[in-house]
Scaffold this motif. Structure first.
Motif, mmCIF file in Angstrom:
data_model
loop_
_atom_site.group_PDB
_atom_site.id
_atom_site.type_symbol
_atom_site.label_atom_id
_atom_site.label_comp_id
_atom_site.label_asym_id
_atom_site.label_seq_id
_atom_site.Cartn_x
_atom_site.Cartn_y
_atom_site.Cartn_z
ATOM 1 N N ALA A 112 116.851 46.080 -116.823
ATOM 2 C CA ALA A 112 117.582 45.525 -117.959
ATOM 3 C C ALA A 112 118.293 46.618 -118.735
ATOM 4 O O ALA A 112 119.452 46.462 -119.136
ATOM 5 C CB ALA A 112 116.614 44.771 -118.870
ATOM 6 N N ALA A 113 117.616 47.745 -118.904
ATOM 7 C CA ALA A 113 118.232 48.862 -119.640
ATOM 8 C C ALA A 113 119.477 49.348 -118.910
ATOM 9 O O ALA A 113 120.520 49.589 -119.516
ATOM 10 C CB ALA A 113 117.230 49.998 -119.772
ATOM 11 N N SER A 160 110.744 48.953 -112.974
ATOM 12 C CA SER A 160 110.257 47.810 -113.720
ATOM 13 C C SER A 160 111.465 46.992 -114.137
ATOM 14 O O SER A 160 112.589 47.480 -114.136
ATOM 15 C CB SER A 160 109.514 48.294 -114.951
ATOM 16 N N GLU A 161 111.221 45.751 -114.527
ATOM 17 C CA GLU A 161 112.345 44.922 -114.956
ATOM 18 C C GLU A 161 112.954 45.456 -116.235
ATOM 19 O O GLU A 161 114.128 45.258 -116.508
ATOM 20 C CB GLU A 161 111.886 43.477 -115.124
ATOM 21 N N GLU A 162 112.122 46.132 -116.994
ATOM 22 C CA GLU A 162 112.618 46.764 -118.222
ATOM 23 C C GLU A 162 113.683 47.806 -117.878
ATOM 24 O O GLU A 162 114.753 47.863 -118.472
ATOM 25 C CB GLU A 162 111.417 47.401 -118.925
ATOM 26 N N SER A 163 113.389 48.610 -116.872
ATOM 27 C CA SER A 163 114.348 49.613 -116.426
ATOM 28 C C SER A 163 115.636 48.950 -115.998
ATOM 29 O O SER A 163 116.737 49.371 -116.372
ATOM 30 C CB SER A 163 113.805 50.373 -115.210
ATOM 31 N N PRO A 185 113.873 54.282 -119.906
ATOM 32 C CA PRO A 185 113.859 53.294 -118.814
ATOM 33 C C PRO A 185 115.068 53.441 -117.894
ATOM 34 O O PRO A 185 114.954 53.212 -116.693
ATOM 35 C CB PRO A 185 113.877 51.946 -119.546
#
Lengths: 532, 287, 634, 314
Positions: free
Chosen positions: D49-50, D44-47, A147
């Motif tokens: 956050a990571a 993405s929000e996942e990205s 990610p």
């Protein structure tokens, strides 16, 4: 070293003599007055113009408007020219999106679409001399799945569930389901040296298999590359060195081209192209793959854009032709659908599905009963191009009876709103990913994402259409086209993303430069380029 | 009392009795300045009367040369009437500047007066001035705009911030000199209270350089607005300002020079007028 | 007094005929600064030009060197130096005259030296400027340095070799004036013009400089043109004197004659106005009424007519020519229609009876508690010496004083003695660092806010500089009303205005003056405004810090008389601070001599002057120049 | 002199400490953070956050501040978030360019300012004074970004005598570098030069009205020496202070000029860094600029003291 060089730049050999004299006089006066004792030295102007001539050799300066950003090496960013110079990709699309071999010699897609076998070149080495093997491909795919790399094609990479090596140069990729845009990944994914990843991300050392070696990145100045003498295409490249040079302000970029300091650029905006159009020593080339598309986005959770009729009214209200002429300087294609002409999903009917018809827009508004009393906020990034488009949209909407208020944001703020889905009712922006496989748009471009997008739009019909288009291996058959049409129909009907115009990818090159090409992700290839 | 002089004080004739600012304004230099500034200000104020088009109306005919289709100065790249945009641009600039510079000046003066109250406050205020001065103006502008979002407010805030230490330092220096003057000591001995001494006695005597600075600061503000527009962080579109008209016109400099001519001319005239005024004031008050 | 040599025997070195200088006022109108001045200077001679401010004496001096400021120009007449007319020379030729043939020194030694250059450099510059004209090699830097050293030695700067590398601020005022003299003499000029060379200096230093000039005059044979307002200086050092008034010469003759028996009413008045050290305490001074003429107005008739006691119709219309008056034609000339007829020589020298100490006020506290009493006052100023060490300057160092109601205490001291600081402590402009200050027996050293306000009513101050002490942005009325506002009780505008009018009348100004700003007034008038302001809170103590030092002699007398009159009328106690012992003696009951922050001697005014005990007091008395040796000579 | 400097250091340090807090605070006030900026528009929000976790942006602000200052004091500027590479390298690169540009502009400011001031104050010809006046006013009246674009159009595009923008590096090709430097430095210097020229003119006129000039004139010193040896040394100290202040202006103005002339300096880095919310880059860079400004002020004081002997002694 020339003594008292009157900078009769070789870039303009055909200048009339009177003007040349004038320039020489000006040069003399200025050099005497300004640089004082340095009059006997080289002129920065003539040196920068380069020594033209032979097919082999020479050095090319490419003007870029955004600096190379190592942190974004695996993301599709505004500036990707260096990718295919330093690195290679597995395949390369031709004009019709048919994959052609690069590092992958050949491939075999399993009939069930659950795996693909790649045969890799065995004569390729990295710049540091290490041989290229299947492990490098595995690494590349795994890297894109992380990610934190924030790769747009991460979803495609994640569809790869396993690897099976058959020797050093053959590899089987296991897939979770058939993936229509798998070759987009192969076109997009650069093969980097897995041992020097950290250095690459810091911009210190970029080790690839490409035609040019990475010499140095100087932040703010740009990247210097020199010829890779062990490139796997024999006798290529022609050029000895390439420099990507940053001109962040559009006027500075334009000046660099006009003064012959740079010979190639893809970053000149349509507006700035006018002075170059008349210049005989420049060649302007338009790629109909486009470099992105301008759109009006609508938040379906916010009034009044929650009303489909309102959104369609917006789609009817905007004069797309004017957007192309006035904001894009004529370098674009008015289109209601996101697809450029090169896309298999492109149809003329979709393109003109919505045209400029304020009357129809008003009628729609009236019939929908949406109140247009209050001003509708219209967000946009504060860059000049976006601002100009927003201004046109604002004016056109007003003609149709929709009064808006512009809300500019700097790009980081805008991006945050985009990702977090906190956009106002309407916004103006540009999107990419329509130039490759149509499915990529819907799974990789956030505005179109079926599962979660800025507009907050979700419908089963759209999700089904997208999945159907994506999870198959056929990419260009009649069945595939029918599936693309379903996606287009959904997009045009729901109008949560109202496309306005496809912006042309415009190449401005000195006339004597030949053979520069771009891939679908705007990676510059200079394998066969030379200075005449 | 034998030797009184109750009559015929040696009043100097003519101009001597006039206020130096008035005297300054009657010099040729200042008159030219006044005419220039006045003309520009008037043009801005009368914008609705002088222009036949709305500044944001897009005619569809982009970049037409001056005189065509009822556009006296032509149109811009989005087909808007350049004359209207120029006039309304002046208006916007004037509104921003006329608000920001005086606010900056007043705040600066307020801080300087505060500094005069106590040595500790003086140190605090001085360090604060240093800090603001130390921040490169345009980077500050970028940051402030990023925080507040584009619009008039950040432009006003940036100009105000930039002016505070300029006026503050000048006034502080003036107060330090003036409060040791005999007349200030005399007023103190006469029983005048500190606040009144500062404001009624000392402040008027520090005013001359501040008035000159005001004219200088107005020109700086015009530039600052322009520079911010040039960097894309100015007043919100589609509202015209001199700065964004200019930066909008720069790509077309060779293709449509008339596009840039208007705002450039106005900025130049305005700044020229203000510098002439400040020079005239400077000369007269130094006498 | 050296006898003047007959003019016919020696050719004039410098001959000025009919010199006229105009200035352009800011509004473009011409101002006639100097009109028809004749002046002759012979080799080795010392001539004085005397006059008050605005008389045109300094303008004359500058015009001789063609150094008028930008708005001034010579409009008539000639200046011949050995038959060369300087008024027609080009800039380059003029440069060979300046410094080489005519040297010049100026009034203020503090500002006349370049602060950023060493003394050596400045002398070197001067020598270098004329190196070409000298055959002797001033072209060589080392030779010039040697010469510079000689010059410093000549003017009496100790340790010249080392001090050449010092900057001006490292020298005292007197030393700086010596250096300026050295610079003026560097190229051995024939004429030295000294424009008020001692005005900015203390009496003792003034004495030294005058002595030096006299010595040099003798040693080098340089002719000296001394421009001054100080008749004492003239009497001390000059062969001949020209008296100027309103841009013209009104009297011209041998010093002894002019000062001994002035023929022009102005000269006579001026002479009478000078306070004499020999006059006992309480002697009323004579002041010439009115103020000097406004030169921007056309002068019809005699410029002095408006102030002249014996002026008649003719004086107001016909300008009197400068003509020989009796005796030898060349020796004595007067420009007056009624020479010698002024009657000022019989000025009433009233000696009022001594005011008994403490008797002026009936409300004096019984038991003899003084009105104001100070013990052990001390004040330091933080100062950083070379290298950053703290080296506080002790301005006032343990002063005890007492002041009774209705009494005048004179404080005399030279610059830097701490007398002004003492004044400011007394009025609470500065707090004292140590010591006790009592008013009517109660301790007011560190007053509370309320006590301070009460104190401000009681103790007021008159400042030295009438220009700086009035706020230029306020009208006279507002300036005077300011203490009224602070005091309260005058919130009503009309009442305030009435009171301001009364105060203005009290100090001898017209109530209409209230609407004008300070720059519309002359120096004397401004000082009156300052006094009115000080009187506004109806104080019982008035501290006057050098109230007349910045004023012309004729005006000075008016102000001093005003102060003594006010004291008598209002029963004020005065602290009168001055550097001029003669002035102090005449107004004071008691005198304190101050030096280095301490009182060195205190005593009754006449006792102290007639029989000083301390050597410093004696030195001060000796240094004060008297205009005429025998006051009753006339 | 040492003590003189020592006395000023505490207050300079105070300014720096406050500046560090302000810099840190300002950046956190800006909406959007490094992670979103870095993740790109299609993340993405996942990205996000990571990336946020990776950068340590999930920690408390005070912790982040302490980390930053701590690293800074150890001389470790750390890696850049968005631009890539080490902050030290980034800033080092840009700082050299900006200093070069600013110094070049400073030299031009001084040279042009001196010429304008001296001519304006002393020329006996009305016409010369008029021209000086016109130049001064003109340089002040045309906005620098217009001057810049015009200079480029005329000298780089029209006559092609000087490069339009960019930089080669002073040590790599000094002769070329000077040609690259001339236009941006000139563009940056003009307004400051006009200010300095005007101030110097006033200052000189003031000096010429002083008594010591009268003394020197009376001694027969020539006009030329009066100007250079007597008036100028006195007129300079306040001008030096002004130039010190102008250096701050030049540093600030460099942002604009760097954009016009594609000069790879701190201004561009600041703009990129701010757009990308690259906290380490912008924080360190702003702090550096503040430090430079403070140092320039100190230097100005020293030069002032050196020019004016009175200051050293009092």
């Amino acid at each position: 070293m020339r003594v008292h060089a009157p900078p009769a730049s070789p870039a303009h050999p055909q200048l009339p003599s009177r003007r040349a004299t004038l320039r020489a006089a000006g040069a003399g006066a200025l050099a005497l007055g300004a640089t004082g004792g340095l009059t006997a030295c080289r002129s920065a102007v003539s040196v920068a113009a380069g020594e033209g001539g032979a097919r082999r050799g020479g050095s090319l300066t490419v003007g870029i408007h955004v600096d190379f950003t190592p942190a974004l090496l695996f993301t599709q960013s505004d500036q990707a020219l260096q990718q295919r110079l330093i690195y290679n990709t597995l395949i390369r699309y031709d004009e019709k999106l048919r994959p052609q071999p690069e590092l992958a010699r050949s491939w075999q897609y399993a009939d069930d679409g659950r795996s693909i076998t790649l045969k890799l070149r065995d004569d390729v080495t990295f710049h540091d001399g290490r041989a290229f093997t299947a492990d490098d491909v595995i690494f590349a795919v795994e890297n894109l799945r992380k990610p934190e790399r924030s790769a747009q094609l991460a979803s495609t990479a994640r569809a790869v569930t396993g690897f099976q090596k058959r020797g050093e140069h053959e590899l089987v990729l296991k897939l979770a389901h058939p993936v229509a845009n798998l070759f987009d990944l192969f076109e997009f994914m650069i093969i980097t040296d897995r041992h020097t990843l950290d250095d690459a991300l810091k911009g210190r050392r970029l080790n690839g298999t490409g035609p040019f070696r990475f010499d140095r990145w100087r932040p703010g100045t740009g990247v210097r590359l020199s010829r890779n003498d062990r490139y796997w295409i024999p006798d290529r490249p022609y050029l000895d060195s390439v420099e990507l040079r940053v001109y962040s302000h559009p006027d500075a970029l334009l000046s660099a081209l006009r003064s012959g300091q740079a010979q190639l650029s893809y970053g000149v905006s349509g507006k700035h192209l006018a002075p170059l159009k008349a210049a005989p020593n420049f060649r302007i080339k338009r790629y109909d793959t486009g470099s992105g598309a301008a759109y009006v986005g609508a938040s379906v959770g916010t009034k009044p854009s929650d009303d489909k009729s309102f959104r369609q009214a917006v789609a009817w209200a905007v004069d797309r032709e004017r957007v192309v002429q006035q904001a894009l300087g004529g370098y674009g294609l008015p289109s209601a659908a996101p697809w450029p002409r090169s896309s298999p999903a492109h149809t003329e009917a979709d393109r003109i599905h919505y045209t400029h018809d304020p009357g129809k827009a008003r009628a729609l508004l009236k019939s929908s009963g949406v109140s247009t009393r209050t001003r509708v906020p219209l967000g946009h990034p504060s860059q000049p191009l976006h601002t100009a488009i927003a201004e046109i949209v604002q004016y056109d909407l007003e003609q149709a009876g929709i009064r808006t208020e512009l809300q500019p944001h700097d790009s980081a703020t805008f991006q945050k709103k985009l990702i977090s889905g906190t956009m106002p009712a309407l916004w103006v922006n540009l999107h990419g990913f329509a130039q490759v496989h149509p499915a990529t748009l819907a799974v990789s471009a956030y505005p179109f994402n079926e599962a979660k997008n800025t507009s907050g739009f979700r419908s089963k019909a759209y999700t089904d259409a997208v999945r159907a288009a994506w999870q198959q291996r056929d990419a260009d058959g009649p069945a595939a086209h029918a599936r693309y049409q379903r996606v287009s129909d959904q997009l045009l009907e729901e109008a949560f993303i109202i496309d306005l115009a496809i912006q042309d990818q415009v190449e401005v090159a000195a006339a004597r430069l030949r053979g520069a090409t771009l891939n679908k992700f705007s990676y510059l290839s200079l394998d066969h380029a030379y200075l005449a | 009392m034998t030797s009184t002089v109750s009559s015929a004080p040696a009043v100097r004739r003519g101009t001597a009795a006039r206020h130096p600012y008035l005297a300054a304004l009657t010099t040729t230099r200042a008159r030219i300045g006044l005419v220039l500034v006045g003309a520009v200000v008037l043009a801005g104020l009368l914008a609705p009367l002088l222009s036949s088009h709305a500044p944001t109306a897009q005619s569809g005919r982009a970049l037409v040369p001056p005189g065509t289709g009822g556009h006296l100065l032509g149109t811009d790249d989005l087909g808007r009437d350049l004359l209207s945009r120029l006039l309304y641009g002046i208006r916007t600039d004037l509104e921003v500047i006329a608000l920001a510079v005086p606010i900056g000046a007043l705040l600066g003066c307020a801080f300087a007066l505060l500094a005069a109250v106590h040595p500790v406050l003086d140190t605090v205020v001085q360090r604060a001035f240093d800090l603001v001065l130390a921040f490169p103006g345009l980077i500050l502008a970028l940051a402030v705009t990023a925080i507040l979002g584009p619009g008039r407010l950040p432009v006003i805030v940036v100009i105000t911030l930039a002016e505070i230490p300029v006026f503050g330092r000048q006034l502080r220096a003036g107060i330090l000199v003036q409060r040791e003057r005999d007349y200030a000591v005399a007023a103190r001995v006469g029983g005048t209270r500190r606040a009144r001494l500062l404001i009624r006695h000392i402040l008027p005597n520090c005013a001359d350089p501040l008035v000159v600075q005001l004219a200088v600061s107005l020109t700086v503000a015009v530039f600052l607005e322009g520079a911010m527009s040039f960097l894309g962080v100015g007043v919100r579109p589609p509202e015209p300002t001199l700065g964004n008209s200019l930066s909008q016109a720069l790509p077309y400099l060779s293709q449509a020079p008339y596009f840039a001519a208007g705002p450039l001319l106005i900025v130049t005239l305005l700044v020229l007028g203000l510098s002439l005024l400040s020079e005239a004031l400077n000369r007269e008050t130094r006498r | 007094m050296t006898a003047t040599t007959p003019a016919s025997l020696e050719p004039a070195l410098l001959e000025v005929r009919g010199l006229g200088v105009d200035f352009t006022a800011p509004d473009g109108s011409p101002v006639h600064g100097v009109r028809g001045v004749d002046l002759t200077l012979r080799r080795g001679e010392t001539v004085a030009v005397v006059g008050e401010s605005g008389s045109g004496k300094s303008t004359t001096a500058l015009a001789l060197m063609r150094m008028l400021p930008g708005n001034g120009r010579i409009v008539s007449g000639s200046v011949r130096l050995d038959r060369t007319d300087l008024t027609t020379l080009g800039e380059d030729e003029l440069r060979t005259v300046r410094g080489a043939r005519i040297g010049m020194i100026f009034q203020d030694p503090m500002t006349s030296l370049n602060p950023v250059l060493t003394i050596g450099r400045q002398l070197d510059e001067v020598l270098r400027a004329h190196a070409r004209e000298h055959d002797a090699g001033h072209r060589d830097r080392r030779a010039r340095r040697r010469r510079a050293q000689e010059l410093l030695e000549l003017v009496g700067i100790p340790d010249p070799a080392r001090r050449l590398d010092d900057h001006p601020h490292q020298f005292s005022g007197g030393q700086r004036q010596r250096i300026l003299i050295a610079m003026a003499l560097a190229n051995e000029p024939d004429v030295l013009i000294a424009d008020e060379p001692t005005t900015a200096l203390d009496a003792t230093v003034q004495e030294q400089i005058l002595q030096l000039l006299a010595e040099l005059n003798e040693k080098t044979g340089t002719a000296l043109l001394l421009i001054t307002h100080n008749l004492g200086v003239v009497a001390r050092s000059c062969d001949r004197v020209l008296v100027m008034y309103g841009g013209t010469v009104v009297e011209d003759g041998a010093t002894a004659d002019v000062l001994g028996s002035p023929r022009h009413p102005y000269s006579a008045g001026l002479l009478a106005a000078v306070p004499r050290l020999s006059s006992p305490s309480g002697t009323r001074l004579y002041g010439i009424p009115g103020s000097p003429p406004d030169l921007s107005l056309p002068v019809v008739g005699c410029a002095f007519a408006a102030r002249c006691p014996s002026a008649d119709a003719e004086c107001g219309t016909v300008p009197p020519p400068l003509v020989a008056d009796g005796g030898a034609a060349d020796v004595r000339r007067v420009a007056c229609h009624h020479p010698g007829g002024s009657g000022v020589t019989e000025v009433p020298r009233r000696v009022p009876s001594e005011v008994p100490v403490g008797a002026a006020r009936t409300d004096t506290v019984d038991g003899g508690a003084p009105l104001l009493e100070a013990t052990g006052l001390r004040k330091e100023f933080g100062r950083r010496a070379r290298g950053g060490r703290r080296d506080p300057l002790v301005a006032v160092d343990g002063v005890d004083l007492r002041l009774d109601a209705g009494e005048t205490l004179g404080i005399v001291g030279e610059s830097g003695s701490g007398k002004s600081t003492l004044a400011r402590i007394l009025v609470h402009a500065h707090p004292a660092d140590a010591g006790v200050l009592k008013l009517r027996g109660s301790d007011v050293t560190r007053p509370s806010r309320a006590a301070l306000r009460a104190l401000r009513q009681e103790v007021q101050m008159v400042f030295q500089d009438p220009y700086a002490s009035l706020n230029p942005r306020m009208t006279a009325g507002r300036i005077i009303a300011e203490p009224l506002l602070a005091r309260g009780g005058f919130e009503d505008r009309a009442a305030r205005r009435r009171r301001v009018g009364e105060l203005l009348t009290q100090v001898g100004l017209d109530p209409s003056a209230a609407d004008r700003r300070p720059r519309a007034f002359s120096g004397g008038q401004r000082q009156r405004i300052g006094i009115a302001r000080a009187l506004a809170p109806e104080p019982s103590v008035l501290v006057c810090d050098e109230p007349v030092a910045a004023l012309d002699v004729s005006v000075q007398a008016q102000i001093i008389n005003l102060l003594t009159d006010l004291q008598r009328e209002l029963g004020l106690a005065l602290v009168f601070i001055a550097h001029d012992l003669a002035v102090v003696r005449q107004v004071s009951h008691r005198i304190a001599v101050m030096r280095h922050g301490r009182f060195v001697e205190t005593g009754r005014a006449d006792d102290l002057c007639d029989s000083p005990r301390e050597p410093y007091t004696r030195a001060l008395l000796a240094a004060a120049p008297e205009p005429v040796r025998v006051p009753a000579a006339a | 002199m040492g003590r003189y400097l020592l006395k000023r250091i505490p207050s300079a340090l105070v300014v720096l400490v406050i500046a560090s807090v302000v810099v840190f605070g300002i950046l956190r006030l800006v909406p959007g953070d490094a992670a979103t900026a870095l993740a790109g528009p299609d993340a993405s929000e996942e990205s996000v956050a990571a990336i946020r976790r990776q950068l340590g942006l999930d920690q408390a602000l005070a912790v982040q501040y302490v980390h930053w200052i701590g690293d800074l004091l150890r001389g470790d500027l750390g890696p850049s978030y968005a631009v890539g590479g080490e902050v030290a390298d980034l800033i080092g690169e840009g700082f050299g360019a900006t200093v070069e540009l600013t110094l070049g502009a400073l030299l031009l400011t001084i040279a042009i300012g001196l010429a304008l001031g001296v001519l304006g104050a002393t020329s006996r010809r009305r016409s010369v004074r008029g021209v000086v006046q016109a130049l001064t006013t003109g340089a002040l009246a045309v906005p620098p970004f217009v001057t810049g674009v015009l200079l480029v159009l005329v000298l780089a595009v029209g006559f092609a005598v000087l490069p339009s923008g960019g930089r080669v590096g002073l040590f790599e090709a000094p002769d070329l570098e000077l040609q690259y430097l001339l236009l941006p430095a000139l563009c940056l210097a003009l307004p400051s030069a006009a200010v300095v020229g005007r101030y110097l003119k006033d200052s000189l006129q003031q000096a010429f009205s002083e008594d010591y000039i009268r003394t020197a004139t009376a001694a027969g010193v020539s006009r030329r020496r009066l100007l250079w040896r007597h008036a100028l040394p006195n007129a300079l100290p306040p001008v030096v202070t002004l130039i010190g202040m102008q250096t701050g202006q030049l540093l600030g103005g460099a942002v604009l000029v760097e954009a016009i002339f594609a000069w790879p300096g701190l201004g561009q880095l600041a703009e990129t860094g701010l757009t990308a919310r690259d906290y380490p880059v912008v924080q360190d860079l702003l702090l550096l600029l503040v430090t430079v400004f403070v140092l320039v002020q100190l230097l100005t004081d020293v030069v002032h003291a050196w020019l004016d002997p009175r200051i050293r002694w009092e």
